[in-house]
Scaffold this active site. Sequence first.
Site, short mmCIF file in Angstrom:
data_model
loop_
_atom_site.label_atom_id
_atom_site.label_comp_id
_atom_site.label_asym_id
_atom_site.label_seq_id
_atom_site.Cartn_x
_atom_site.Cartn_y
_atom_site.Cartn_z
CE LYS A 119 -2.03 -1.05 3.94
NZ LYS A 119 -1.29 -2.29 4.29
NE ARG A 145 -4.57 -1.11 9.93
CZ ARG A 145 -3.48 -0.67 9.30
NH1 ARG A 145 -3.42 0.54 8.83
NH2 ARG A 145 -2.46 -1.46 9.14
NE ARG A 178 8.45 -2.69 6.54
CZ ARG A 178 7.16 -2.36 6.47
NH1 ARG A 178 6.76 -1.55 5.50
NH2 ARG A 178 6.29 -2.82 7.32
NE ARG A 184 6.35 -0.44 10.10
CZ ARG A 184 5.25 -0.40 9.35
NH1 ARG A 184 5.28 0.23 8.20
NH2 ARG A 184 4.14 -0.98 9.75
NE ARG A 196 2.26 -4.78 11.14
CZ ARG A 196 3.36 -4.67 10.38
NH1 ARG A 196 4.50 -5.19 10.79
NH2 ARG A 196 3.31 -4.03 9.23
P1 AP5 Z 1 4.76 -1.51 1.95
O1 AP5 Z 1 4.55 -0.72 0.73
O2 AP5 Z 1 5.29 -0.81 3.16
O3 AP5 Z 1 3.44 -2.31 2.32
P2 AP5 Z 1 2.24 -1.83 3.20
O4 AP5 Z 1 1.04 -2.55 2.72
O5 AP5 Z 1 2.18 -0.34 3.26
O6 AP5 Z 1 2.73 -2.46 4.59
P3 AP5 Z 1 2.85 -1.84 6.01
O7 AP5 Z 1 3.62 -2.86 6.80
O8 AP5 Z 1 3.39 -0.47 6.03
O9 AP5 Z 1 1.33 -1.84 6.36
P4 AP5 Z 1 0.57 -1.90 7.66
O10 AP5 Z 1 -0.81 -1.79 7.19
O11 AP5 Z 1 0.87 -3.06 8.54
O12 AP5 Z 1 1.19 -0.68 8.47
P5 AP5 Z 1 0.70 0.78 8.76
O13 AP5 Z 1 1.89 1.64 8.75
O14 AP5 Z 1 -0.46 1.15 7.93
O15 AP5 Z 1 5.71 -2.74 1.56
C1 AP5 Z 1 6.19 -3.62 2.53
C2 AP5 Z 1 7.62 -4.06 2.13
O16 AP5 Z 1 7.53 -4.79 0.90
C3 AP5 Z 1 8.56 -2.89 1.87
O17 AP5 Z 1 9.85 -3.23 2.30
C4 AP5 Z 1 8.52 -2.71 0.34
O18 AP5 Z 1 9.71 -2.17 -0.16
C5 AP5 Z 1 8.30 -4.13 -0.12
N1 AP5 Z 1 7.50 -4.22 -1.34
C6 AP5 Z 1 6.40 -3.48 -1.68
N2 AP5 Z 1 5.91 -3.87 -2.87
C7 AP5 Z 1 6.73 -4.88 -3.31
C8 AP5 Z 1 6.74 -5.71 -4.47
N3 AP5 Z 1 5.82 -5.58 -5.46
N4 AP5 Z 1 7.70 -6.65 -4.58
C9 AP5 Z 1 8.62 -6.82 -3.59
N5 AP5 Z 1 8.68 -6.06 -2.46
C10 AP5 Z 1 7.73 -5.11 -2.33
O19 AP5 Z 1 0.14 0.62 10.26
C11 AP5 Z 1 1.01 0.33 11.32
C12 AP5 Z 1 0.23 0.25 12.62
O20 AP5 Z 1 -0.40 1.53 12.89
C13 AP5 Z 1 -0.92 -0.75 12.66
O21 AP5 Z 1 -0.49 -2.07 12.99
C14 AP5 Z 1 -1.82 -0.15 13.76
O22 AP5 Z 1 -1.27 -0.43 15.03
C15 AP5 Z 1 -1.68 1.35 13.51
N6 AP5 Z 1 -2.72 1.88 12.59
C16 AP5 Z 1 -2.52 2.38 11.34
N7 AP5 Z 1 -3.68 2.76 10.80
C17 AP5 Z 1 -4.64 2.49 11.71
C18 AP5 Z 1 -6.05 2.62 11.71
N8 AP5 Z 1 -6.72 3.11 10.66
N9 AP5 Z 1 -6.72 2.24 12.83
C19 AP5 Z 1 -6.08 1.74 13.91
N10 AP5 Z 1 -4.74 1.58 13.97
C20 AP5 Z 1 -4.02 1.94 12.88
#
Ligand code: AP5
Length: 194
Positions: free
Chosen positions: A13, A88, A127, A133, A144
């Site tokens: 994402k 979410r 990562r 992280r 997660r």
């Molecule tokens: P990346 O692009 O970072 O993937 P992502 O889907 O954004 O993954 P995240 O781990 O950031 O998502 P998340 O939803 O767990 O975390 P968030 O920060 O939203 O890619 C991941 C890796 O893969 C990278 O190294 C990238 O380079 C690699 N990659 C990408 N595409 C690729 C490809 N095609 N091929 C190979 N490699 C690739 O949330 C974190 C925390 O915040 C949550 O756990 C929760 O505690 C809190 N939070 C956030 N939003 C809310 C909400 N709305 N409500 C409540 N709590 C929340």
Amino acid sequence: MRIVFLGPPGSGKGTQCGLLVSHLKVPHISTGEMLRKSIRSREAVGLKVEGDLKAGRLAADAIVIDLVEQRLEEPDCNPGFLLDGYPRTTYQALALETCLMSLKRPLDGVLELCINSEVLVERLAARAKIENRADDNPDVIRTRLQQYQRATFPLVQFYSKRKQHYSVDGLGTVEEVFERIKDALEAIRTKNKR
Ligand code: AP5
């Protein structure tokens, strides 16, 4: 365009929204980034959510809803936005719907990045070796993924019922996925013109 990105942790994402910012000229709003920033700067919100993020639990709906609603009122969101990681929960999705209705700016579509859990775990483990992280360790990744299945995956049905859901294959290179997303955005544009 006003787009929501759905997808489990590691589905790409953040990576894809980063690329789309210059393509669509709209801001990328990542609730994960907003929360991490507020933890780093030791703000009141950050102190409240720090334990949840470290453990891989969702932060409280009220906190996240408030952050996003304030952000959506900023002028750079007038031409549109990419919401990454929000909503979410069904409660957040209903709050977003009400907020956008009052702003008279409904969503154009919801893109779900679909990918299997082995690949997600591999990507997040890779990562973890590069970035620092707090939530990229095997136990927290498992939590997660469970949180996603339990609280967020039901949004696929929520948005399907509203005919706003589009699924995109998240496997392949970053460039391949980006091309599929551009095609999906074109389909959304065409459908919304009718
Ligand atoms: P990346 O692009 O970072 O993937 P992502 O889907 O954004 O993954 P995240 O781990 O950031 O998502 P998340 O939803 O767990 O975390 P968030 O920060 O939203 O890619 C991941 C890796 O893969 C990278 O190294 C990238 O380079 C690699 N990659 C990408 N595409 C690729 C490809 N095609 N091929 C190979 N490699 C690739 O949330 C974190 C925390 O915040 C949550 O756990 C929760 O505690 C809190 N939070 C956030 N939003 C809310 C909400 N709305 N409500 C409540 N709590 C929340």
